[in-house]
Design an enzyme around this catalytic site. Sequence first.
Site, PDB file in Angstrom:
ATOM      1  N   ASN A  42      27.620  15.645  11.518  1.00  0.00           N
ATOM      2  CA  ASN A  42      26.487  16.421  10.984  1.00  0.00           C
ATOM      3  C   ASN A  42      25.159  15.794  11.409  1.00  0.00           C
ATOM      4  O   ASN A  42      25.018  14.566  11.453  1.00  0.00           O
ATOM      5  CB  ASN A  42      26.569  16.598   9.462  1.00  0.00           C
ATOM      6  CG  ASN A  42      26.733  15.304   8.699  1.00  0.00           C
ATOM      7  OD1 ASN A  42      27.316  14.348   9.177  1.00  0.00           O
ATOM      8  ND2 ASN A  42      26.197  15.274   7.494  1.00  0.00           N
ATOM      9  N   ILE A  43      24.229  16.661  11.737  1.00  0.00           N
ATOM     10  CA  ILE A  43      22.917  16.237  12.230  1.00  0.00           C
ATOM     11  C   ILE A  43      21.861  16.943  11.388  1.00  0.00           C
ATOM     12  O   ILE A  43      21.717  18.170  11.465  1.00  0.00           O
ATOM     13  CB  ILE A  43      22.744  16.609  13.721  1.00  0.00           C
ATOM     14  CG1 ILE A  43      23.891  16.009  14.553  1.00  0.00           C
ATOM     15  CG2 ILE A  43      21.389  16.122  14.231  1.00  0.00           C
ATOM     16  CD1 ILE A  43      23.969  16.544  15.974  1.00  0.00           C
ATOM     17  N   GLU A  55      31.477  20.343  12.026  1.00  0.00           N
ATOM     18  CA  GLU A  55      32.457  21.251  12.623  1.00  0.00           C
ATOM     19  C   GLU A  55      31.823  22.138  13.685  1.00  0.00           C
ATOM     20  O   GLU A  55      32.379  22.354  14.762  1.00  0.00           O
ATOM     21  CB  GLU A  55      33.086  22.155  11.544  1.00  0.00           C
ATOM     22  CG  GLU A  55      33.852  21.403  10.470  1.00  0.00           C
ATOM     23  CD  GLU A  55      32.991  21.025   9.270  1.00  0.00           C
ATOM     24  OE1 GLU A  55      31.805  20.690   9.451  1.00  0.00           O
ATOM     25  OE2 GLU A  55      33.524  21.068   8.152  1.00  0.00           O
ATOM     26  N   CYS A  87      32.332  24.551   5.382  1.00  0.00           N
ATOM     27  CA  CYS A  87      31.509  25.559   4.703  1.00  0.00           C
ATOM     28  C   CYS A  87      31.764  26.938   5.321  1.00  0.00           C
ATOM     29  O   CYS A  87      32.383  27.066   6.388  1.00  0.00           O
ATOM     30  CB  CYS A  87      30.030  25.190   4.799  1.00  0.00           C
ATOM     31  SG  CYS A  87      29.305  25.521   6.416  1.00  0.00           S
TER      32      CYS A  87
HETATM   33  N1  THU Z   1      28.450  19.239   6.070  1.00  0.00           N
HETATM   34  C1  THU Z   1      29.240  19.229   7.184  1.00  0.00           C
HETATM   35  O1  THU Z   1      28.912  18.601   8.187  1.00  0.00           O
HETATM   36  N2  THU Z   1      30.393  19.928   7.142  1.00  0.00           N
HETATM   37  C2  THU Z   1      30.843  20.625   6.072  1.00  0.00           C
HETATM   38  O2  THU Z   1      31.903  21.213   6.144  1.00  0.00           O
HETATM   39  C3  THU Z   1      30.049  20.693   4.856  1.00  0.00           C
HETATM   40  C4  THU Z   1      28.770  19.952   4.870  1.00  0.00           C
HETATM   41  C5  THU Z   1      27.225  18.471   6.092  1.00  0.00           C
HETATM   42  C6  THU Z   1      25.945  19.258   6.031  1.00  0.00           C
HETATM   43  C7  THU Z   1      24.980  18.237   5.465  1.00  0.00           C
HETATM   44  O3  THU Z   1      24.477  17.446   6.516  1.00  0.00           O
HETATM   45  C8  THU Z   1      25.857  17.365   4.577  1.00  0.00           C
HETATM   46  O4  THU Z   1      27.186  17.609   4.975  1.00  0.00           O
HETATM   47  C9  THU Z   1      25.713  17.642   3.094  1.00  0.00           C
HETATM   48  O5  THU Z   1      25.892  18.959   2.814  1.00  0.00           O
END
Ligand code: THU
Length: 127
Positions: A42-43, A55, A87
């Site tokens: 996640n970025i 993802e 999500c």
């Molecule tokens: N996030 C993901 O990378 N994947 C997910 O399936 C759910 C949430 C990230 C988004 C954000 O950077 C952090 O998790 C908190 O929501």
Amino acid sequence: MQDTELLQKAREAQKNSYSPYSHFAVGAALLTKSGRVYLGTNIENASYGLSLCAERVAVFKAVSEGEKEFLKIAVVCPASEGVCRPCGSCLQAMREFAPDLTVIMANAKGEQETRTLRELFPYPFGL
Ligand code: THU
């Protein structure tokens, strides 16, 4: 490739997370039919809405490299309440290319869950 190996790759990707706002590092490892693995993390951004999930980073990296057939994705998150299920936006993005994808989820507590994408997201938009 075994699930444990794919999860380990997702943990490697998790180390690159840029998540100074949520402090919630997520890692993903996407296995394609051709046997390649695409990593994602996640970025986040100071403008929160611009943040990308692990993802989708992995999926878009793969598609941008010409890979559109996916077998399974491993997703890891910190010790949290349960595993990190993708999500809705990520589910829709994955569904576009791989309706039969297997999703392996794990957290830092050692909890693990495996579901099909169809189980997690039975009613996608437009597909
Ligand atoms: N996030 C993901 O990378 N994947 C997910 O399936 C759910 C949430 C990230 C988004 C954000 O950077 C952090 O998790 C908190 O929501």
